[in-house]
Scaffold this active site. Sequence first.
Site, PDB file in Angstrom:
ATOM      1  N   ASP A   1       6.800   2.002   0.719  1.00  0.00           N
ATOM      2  CA  ASP A   1       6.732   2.441   2.127  1.00  0.00           C
ATOM      3  C   ASP A   1       5.481   1.863   2.778  1.00  0.00           C
ATOM      4  OD1 ASP A   1       6.935   3.898   4.521  1.00  0.00           O
ATOM      5  OD2 ASP A   1       6.059   5.709   3.638  1.00  0.00           O
TER       6      ASP A   1
ATOM      7  N   LYS B   1       5.859  -0.061   5.640  1.00  0.00           N
ATOM      8  CA  LYS B   1       6.206  -0.145   7.074  1.00  0.00           C
ATOM      9  C   LYS B   1       5.666  -1.422   7.702  1.00  0.00           C
ATOM     10  CE  LYS B   1       5.967   4.908   7.771  1.00  0.00           C
ATOM     11  NZ  LYS B   1       5.250   5.341   6.559  1.00  0.00           N
TER      12      LYS B   1
END
Length: 234
Positions: free
Chosen positions: A60, A62
């Site tokens: 994660d 992003k």
Amino acid sequence: MNDSRIIVALDYPTKSLAMEFVDKVDPGLCKLKVGKQLFTGCGPDIVESLVNKGFDVFLDLKFHDIPNTVYEACKSAVNLGVWMLNIHAIGGKEMLCAARQAVPADGSKHLLIAVTVLTSTSDQDLKDFGISYSAVDMVMKLAQMTADAGLDGVVCSAHETVQLRQTFGKEFYLITPGIRPADINADDQKRIKTPSEAILSGSNFLVIGRPVTQSNDPVATLIAIKDEIESVLN
Ligand code: C5P
């Protein structure tokens, strides 16, 4: 891929603290998420250690950058053996398409997911940015861009999952953070639901951090959440 619907966010400052939790759980019980805190603190080795232990790992980070940089970052993530990785949908169509090129659409081997609106963002926050859309409308718009670019699904809150499922169908993955068991406080999250509400509203995977990692007994809390989910699935 194991069939657990829970992704535990390993938001720990060090590898040893993360492994203290990981060593108590089985890959069949949960998937694991490595986010900015752990990755920045430990580097990519932590991902390889978790993959080697048999866990499905969601990286994660992003990504949100120019298309070429995101393309190369996604390639590096795939080389680490992650099960799922994500980018920000707000990076735009060209960036989304570049990421899709880097992560071939090969069923469930590597899932490429776009973050829509963070679960810590409210309608008022969007207004403060000068955005006139509500969170749900913004999520729908970004999800449409994500689907058009051929990605596998989105990160959203469980407040948007019913509408997303109706629009994008059952093959589109919906990943929901902002999960709080009924008796636990929201922390900095704003668009929250309980584990059973999220599952019933169509979420594929629940991302859960502090309710588990900051519990006095993280494994017992995780098992209680798993039982809650199974009770609504049955
Ligand atoms: O502790 P908590 O359950 O709130 O953790 C949620 C996790 O999910 C954090 O690691 C956070 O970075 C991540 N996340 C999120 N909202 C998103 C995407 C990821 O909370 N939209």
